[in-house]
Scaffold this motif. Structure first.
Motif, short mmCIF file in Angstrom:
data_model
loop_
_atom_site.label_atom_id
_atom_site.label_comp_id
_atom_site.label_asym_id
_atom_site.label_seq_id
_atom_site.Cartn_x
_atom_site.Cartn_y
_atom_site.Cartn_z
N HIS A 42 0.84 -1.19 0.00
CA HIS A 42 0.00 0.00 0.00
C HIS A 42 0.88 1.25 0.00
O HIS A 42 2.06 1.17 0.32
N GLU A 48 6.60 6.80 7.25
CA GLU A 48 6.68 5.34 7.14
C GLU A 48 7.90 4.91 6.35
O GLU A 48 8.57 3.93 6.70
N HIS A 104 -9.29 5.69 1.15
CA HIS A 104 -8.69 6.30 2.33
C HIS A 104 -9.65 6.16 3.51
O HIS A 104 -10.78 6.66 3.45
N CYS A 108 -8.70 5.64 10.54
CA CYS A 108 -7.34 5.22 10.91
C CYS A 108 -6.26 5.78 9.98
O CYS A 108 -5.08 5.68 10.27
N GLN A 110 -5.45 4.70 6.97
CA GLN A 110 -4.93 3.71 6.03
C GLN A 110 -5.38 4.04 4.60
O GLN A 110 -6.50 4.47 4.38
N CYS A 142 -12.51 1.74 6.72
CA CYS A 142 -12.01 0.43 6.30
C CYS A 142 -12.78 -0.65 7.05
O CYS A 142 -13.57 -0.36 7.96
#
Length: 155
Positions: A42, A48, A104, A108, A110, A142
């Motif tokens: 992803h 990150e 999206h 959270c 993600q 999600c």
């Protein structure tokens, strides 16, 4: 190494080959960033990616990482996706012809690639306009956040 189009990069090329094919300077940071993006399922944020480089023992600073990401986007090796909280996420571009939408999670943060959903059709543009790309980002919850919402009783 086969090319998927004049503006794309070699299919399944190594990080070093991608950089050389675009006339760039081969640096440890660029190689590490490409390899991190190639391994990810992803899109990743700057933080990150930085954490992945730290974990791999790749010495870098925030500015160098930003510059590496900008160069990769300018060269078409990576693409930028709008994330939440004004943070960009990055993913490796696999082929020029393969463009997909993203989901999206507003809870959270993600971002998930929706491989079976095209990014967007080419719009009809006024004379003289040239279409380059479109991005489609769907927003919502999600599966994990949706389940938590049901457990919490909020509907």
């Amino acid at each position: 190494m086969p090319m998927s189009s004049a503006h794309s990069h070699p299919v399944a090329a190594s990080a070093r080959e991608l950089i050389v094919a675009h006339g760039g300077r081969v640096t440890r940071t660029r190689i590490a960033v490409i390899e991190t993006l190639q391994r990810s399922a992803h899109p990743l944020s700057h933080d990150e990616i930085g954490a992945a480089l730290d974990a791999a023992g790749i010495v870098h600073d925030r500015v160098t990482l930003y510059r590496a990401l900008e160069w990769l986007v300018e060269q078409g090796i990576a693409q930028r996706i709008a994330g939440g909280e004004r943070a960009w996420r990055f993913e490796i571009r696999r082929e020029d012809t393969h463009r997909h939408a993203h989901f999206h999670c507003d809870r959270c943060g993600q971002i998930v690639c929706l491989e079976d959903v095209p990014a967007a059709p080419s719009p009809a543009l006024p004379a003289g306009f040239e279409f380059d790309r479109a991005e489609l980002v769907l927003h919502g919850a999600c599966a994990d956040c949706g389940l938590q919402r049901i457990k919490d009783g909020a509907r």
